[in-house]
Write a protein that holds these residues in place. Structure first.
Motif, PDB file in Angstrom:
ATOM      1  N   GLY A 262     -22.499  35.426  -9.218  1.00  0.00           N
ATOM      2  CA  GLY A 262     -21.602  34.468  -9.844  1.00  0.00           C
ATOM      3  C   GLY A 262     -21.943  33.896 -11.174  1.00  0.00           C
ATOM      4  N   ILE A 263     -22.796  34.495 -11.973  1.00  0.00           N
ATOM      5  CA  ILE A 263     -23.023  33.958 -13.307  1.00  0.00           C
ATOM      6  C   ILE A 263     -22.471  34.958 -14.292  1.00  0.00           C
ATOM      7  N   ASP A 264     -21.501  34.507 -15.035  1.00  0.00           N
ATOM      8  CA  ASP A 264     -20.870  35.361 -16.024  1.00  0.00           C
ATOM      9  C   ASP A 264     -21.803  35.506 -17.212  1.00  0.00           C
ATOM     10  N   ASP A 265     -21.962  36.735 -17.709  1.00  0.00           N
ATOM     11  CA  ASP A 265     -22.810  36.960 -18.860  1.00  0.00           C
ATOM     12  C   ASP A 265     -22.329  36.182 -20.075  1.00  0.00           C
ATOM     13  N   ALA A 266     -21.060  35.855 -20.115  1.00  0.00           N
ATOM     14  CA  ALA A 266     -20.519  35.112 -21.247  1.00  0.00           C
ATOM     15  C   ALA A 266     -20.683  33.610 -21.085  1.00  0.00           C
ATOM     16  N   SER A 267     -21.251  33.166 -19.967  1.00  0.00           N
ATOM     17  CA  SER A 267     -21.408  31.740 -19.721  1.00  0.00           C
ATOM     18  C   SER A 267     -22.295  31.133 -20.783  1.00  0.00           C
ATOM     19  N   PRO A 268     -21.903  29.968 -21.346  1.00  0.00           N
ATOM     20  CA  PRO A 268     -22.735  29.345 -22.378  1.00  0.00           C
ATOM     21  C   PRO A 268     -24.012  28.740 -21.833  1.00  0.00           C
ATOM     22  N   ALA A 269     -24.078  28.551 -20.528  1.00  0.00           N
ATOM     23  CA  ALA A 269     -25.260  27.899 -19.953  1.00  0.00           C
ATOM     24  C   ALA A 269     -26.419  28.878 -19.871  1.00  0.00           C
ATOM     25  N   PHE A 270     -27.597  28.401 -20.189  1.00  0.00           N
ATOM     26  CA  PHE A 270     -28.818  29.194 -20.109  1.00  0.00           C
ATOM     27  C   PHE A 270     -29.339  29.092 -18.682  1.00  0.00           C
ATOM     28  N   ALA A 271     -29.534  30.222 -18.000  1.00  0.00           N
ATOM     29  CA  ALA A 271     -29.849  30.224 -16.575  1.00  0.00           C
ATOM     30  C   ALA A 271     -31.354  30.187 -16.341  1.00  0.00           C
ATOM     31  N   VAL A 272     -31.781  29.209 -15.529  1.00  0.00           N
ATOM     32  CA  VAL A 272     -33.171  29.060 -15.136  1.00  0.00           C
ATOM     33  C   VAL A 272     -33.228  29.047 -13.613  1.00  0.00           C
ATOM     34  N   ALA A 273     -33.939  29.991 -13.028  1.00  0.00           N
ATOM     35  CA  ALA A 273     -34.063  30.059 -11.573  1.00  0.00           C
ATOM     36  C   ALA A 273     -35.297  29.281 -11.130  1.00  0.00           C
ATOM     37  N   VAL A 274     -35.162  28.595  -9.998  1.00  0.00           N
ATOM     38  CA  VAL A 274     -36.253  27.829  -9.412  1.00  0.00           C
ATOM     39  C   VAL A 274     -36.475  28.339  -7.991  1.00  0.00           C
ATOM     40  N   ILE A 275     -37.592  29.015  -7.773  1.00  0.00           N
ATOM     41  CA  ILE A 275     -37.976  29.488  -6.440  1.00  0.00           C
ATOM     42  C   ILE A 275     -38.977  28.488  -5.890  1.00  0.00           C
ATOM     43  N   ASP A 276     -38.552  27.712  -4.901  1.00  0.00           N
ATOM     44  CA  ASP A 276     -39.357  26.562  -4.489  1.00  0.00           C
ATOM     45  C   ASP A 276     -38.946  26.147  -3.086  1.00  0.00           C
ATOM     46  N   GLY A 277     -39.245  24.906  -2.728  1.00  0.00           N
ATOM     47  CA  GLY A 277     -38.767  24.338  -1.484  1.00  0.00           C
ATOM     48  C   GLY A 277     -37.348  23.826  -1.645  1.00  0.00           C
ATOM     49  N   PRO A 278     -36.708  23.375  -0.571  1.00  0.00           N
ATOM     50  CA  PRO A 278     -35.375  22.780  -0.683  1.00  0.00           C
ATOM     51  C   PRO A 278     -35.450  21.456  -1.424  1.00  0.00           C
ATOM     52  N   TYR A 279     -34.301  20.969  -1.888  1.00  0.00           N
ATOM     53  CA  TYR A 279     -34.294  19.673  -2.571  1.00  0.00           C
ATOM     54  C   TYR A 279     -33.260  18.762  -1.934  1.00  0.00           C
ATOM     55  N   ASP A 280     -33.461  17.478  -2.081  1.00  0.00           N
ATOM     56  CA  ASP A 280     -32.568  16.466  -1.522  1.00  0.00           C
ATOM     57  C   ASP A 280     -31.352  16.341  -2.429  1.00  0.00           C
ATOM     58  N   GLN A 281     -30.238  16.954  -2.021  1.00  0.00           N
ATOM     59  CA  GLN A 281     -29.051  16.952  -2.866  1.00  0.00           C
ATOM     60  C   GLN A 281     -28.495  15.545  -3.064  1.00  0.00           C
ATOM     61  N   ALA A 282     -28.563  14.722  -2.019  1.00  0.00           N
ATOM     62  CA  ALA A 282     -28.042  13.366  -2.151  1.00  0.00           C
ATOM     63  C   ALA A 282     -28.867  12.550  -3.143  1.00  0.00           C
ATOM     64  N   ALA A 283     -30.187  12.699  -3.090  1.00  0.00           N
ATOM     65  CA  ALA A 283     -31.047  11.930  -3.986  1.00  0.00           C
ATOM     66  C   ALA A 283     -30.846  12.322  -5.444  1.00  0.00           C
ATOM     67  N   LEU A 284     -30.532  13.597  -5.701  1.00  0.00           N
ATOM     68  CA  LEU A 284     -30.385  14.066  -7.085  1.00  0.00           C
ATOM     69  C   LEU A 284     -28.938  14.176  -7.525  1.00  0.00           C
ATOM     70  N   SER A 285     -27.992  13.760  -6.689  1.00  0.00           N
ATOM     71  CA  SER A 285     -26.577  13.931  -7.038  1.00  0.00           C
ATOM     72  C   SER A 285     -26.199  13.164  -8.299  1.00  0.00           C
TER      73      SER A 285
END
Length: 623
Positions: free
Chosen positions: A4-27
């Motif tokens: 799902g990442i379009d090559d034309a997307s303006p966003a620079f993609a950074v992958a993080v291979i790690d533990g899970p994260y608290d979505q509510a805390a970082l929302s």
């Protein structure tokens, strides 16, 4: 299929291979919602893996106006929760390989690996090798933690051409005691800040230290640099990082955004030299599992913002490691730590110290079992079990039997009786050399002049004449000077390691003894004073090398004495390495001087003479 990442997307993609994260805390903290490429969530009572994942995601993706701003808020984070939410989180190497391949296939340009491969074996993991090669061909750069075991390290992951290994330093650019290090990391890695505030599960702030933090800091800075220059490829960015230096020690240079940005702005792939060893095929051993590397020091705060600007987390590098003109060879520790070469060439005395009372008692018990008595004479301030000759006698009586004790002792190098280095053997064979270094007794100062016997003649009543040989011998013994320190003749060559409470660690690559005649030849009276230094800078290493290994044979004129020596950079080293000139100055009573110099190449761990001794011609370089 790509996720799902379009090559034309303006966003620079950074992958993080790690533990899970608290979505509510970082929302309300993250600038953009991450794209999750795999399942995984925090436990109802978050544990270590969730702590770690939440912290790393916040460090990278937090809004610029958040309490702790993120390092790449404009980038698109791809999240791959490799670790289940446990306190001692670990995963298999095969799972790591699959996550790397998935992140590369999803279009990530940078992959953050705040983790380390543990339990090294003897062979390469083929699946991990294939995943790293795939990421390399897709133009990815993987930023990987060196690990928090406080030891020299290498490995399949850290030596792959696609990977930038990261060691952790503090705000003063000193290696954190728990951070791994080593020449393999120094040749192609970077150092980054390993202590900073971040976000915790459940809300609020926390602090964390370790190579996981340093890896996230390095990933964030590289994302800033690369996202502003989308036309650059991974090879060009890696080549720009090679401009950071020096890279000839055990610790890599500090990652400095300004230096790398300047290199990128004027760079094409053909104009920047590749890092040494950057395209070397991995040869490191296989490992059995992967572990998170960021919880070495983690404490929950009180929720108040920390006074930290993320854009200034990395201090600028200090001046290049060149000994200033006119600098003396001696003088102890270098005033400017930026002048450290990363290597050690020091002359001192090897000592064996007991790390605790139990080891000392074990040594004493072993000596009784081997029937080794204490020496008859020793320095009055030295305990019997600390006597060098006794230690040598015990440890060398049966080296197969006593090897376990040699490994338990703390081996130090003292310089002028000051403990400076903790010696860490790179090979078991060095323990024999360390034990043999103890077989050198303390100095025995020359006896004081014997007082003249009393004048012969009429003696007072009741006083006996002291004429017997035994009484005279007793008088001489009573006036003898006490034992002095051991002469500094042990030469240690190695790589500079982390600082500890007991001293700076040196990973030994060579250990030998020089001789008093070589250290102080007749033509160089005073040379041992020049070797009274820590052997860390280019100038110190050059002087110590000359003192320990070389017979210079300076042409001494009648009436001239050695009055000084200085070290200056050589013009011949520009663009090729680090070459210095050691200039010896002789003077006579009238003030006339004669100078001779020798060029020494100190680029690598083992110095070498590149041009023989010759008269020195002053060319206006003294200042």
């Amino acid at each position: 299929m790509a996720f799902g990442i379009d090559d034309a997307s303006p966003a620079f993609a950074v992958a993080v291979i790690d533990g899970p994260y608290d979505q509510a805390a970082l929302s309300n903290v993250l600038a953009r919602a991450p794209l999750r490429l795999a399942g995984g969530s925090c436990d109802t009572s978050p544990k270590g893996a969730c702590d770690h994942g939440t912290f790393i995601m916040g460090v990278l993706g937090a809004r610029p106006d958040a309490p702790v701003p993120g390092l790449c808020p404009s980038g698109r984070l791809l999240h791959l929760p490799l670790f289940a939410d446990t306190n001692a989180a670990f995963a298999g190497v095969t799972g790591l390989a699959a996550a790397i391949a998935q992140a590369a296939d999803a279009g990530a340009r940078l992959i953050n690996l705040s983790l380390a491969i543990m339990d090294e074996g003897a062979a390469i993991n083929r699946r991990l090798a294939a995943a790293l090669d795939f990421a390399h061909t897709r133009g990815c750069i993987l930023v990987a933690a060196a690990g928090n075991q406080g030891r020299p390290t290498s490995g399949q992951l850290l030596t792959h051409p696609a990977v930038i290994p990261v060691v952790a330093v503090d705000a003063l650019q000193r290696l954190l005691p728990d951070s791994n290090f080593g020449p393999a990391l120094a040749r192609r890695g970077v150092a980054a800040l390993g202590q900073m505030p971040g976000y915790a599960p459940g809300g609020g702030l926390t602090t964390m230290s370790g190579t996981s933090v340093a890896t996230a800091v390095a990933t964030g800075m590289l994302a800033q640099l690369w996202s502003a220059r989308r036309n650059l490829d991974a090879a060009t960015l890696r080549s720009a990082l090679a401009r950071l230096g020096p890279r000839d020690g055990a610790v890599p240079p500090i990652l400095n955004r300004a230096i790398v940005a300047a290199a990128l702005d004027r760079a094409t792939p053909a104009t920047i030299p590749a890092a040494r060893g950057a395209e070397t095929a991995p040869t490191a051993p296989k490992s059995s599992h992967v572990s998170l590397q960021g919880a070495t020091s983690m404490e929950y705060g009180n929720g108040r913002p920390f006074p930290v600007e993320a854009s200034g987390m990395i201090a600028p590098p200090a001046a290049p490691a060149v000994t200033p003109a006119g600098c003396s060879c001696g003088g102890g520790q270098a005033d400017d730590e930026s002048a450290l070469s990363g290597f050690v060439y020091a002359i001192g005395t090897v000592d064996a110290v007991y790390p605790n009372l139990a080891i000392e008692r074990e040594m004493l018990a072993l000596s009784k079992a081997l029937r080794i008595p204490f020496p008859a004479r020793r320095a009055p301030n030295i305990a019997p079990t600390e006597d060098r000759l006794w230690q040598h006698a015990v440890l060398s009586a049966d080296r197969k039997l006593t090897r376990y004790l040699a490994r338990q002792l703390r081996w130090r190098l003292t310089i002028e009786e000051l403990p400076v280095f903790v010696l860490q053997p790179n090979d078991a064979g060095f323990y024999d050399d360390l034990i043999d270094a103890l077989n050198r007794p303390l100095h025995e100062a020359p006896p004081a002049p014997t007082p003249p016997p009393p004048a012969r003649g009429r003696q007072r009543a009741g006083r006996k004449a002291r004429e017997t040989a035994s009484e005279i011998a007793r008088d001489i013994e009573a006036t003898r000077s006490p034992l002095g320190p051991v002469e500094d003749l042990d030469v240690v060559v190695g790589a500079l390691g982390p600082r500890t409470a007991d001293g700076t660690v040196v990973a030994i690559d060579q250990l030998f003894q020089t001789t008093p005649a070589l250290l102080a030849p007749a033509s160089l009276i005073g040379l041992p004073q020049l070797a009274d230094n820590h052997g860390l800078t280019d100038g110190e290493r050059a002087c110590n090398f000359l003192a320990a290994r070389c017979r210079l044979g300076l042409p001494v004129k009648s009436g001239y004495n050695l009055s000084g020596a200085r070290v200056m950079p050589s013009r011949l080293g520009a663009g090729f390495g680090r070459i210095v000139r050691v200039i010896f100055t002789y003077s006579n009573a009238s003030g006339a001087i004669e100078e001779h110099f020798v060029r020494v190449d100190v680029t690598h761990e083992f110095p070498m003479i590149v041009s023989e001794l010759q008269p020195y011609l002053e060319r206006g370089e003294r200042t």
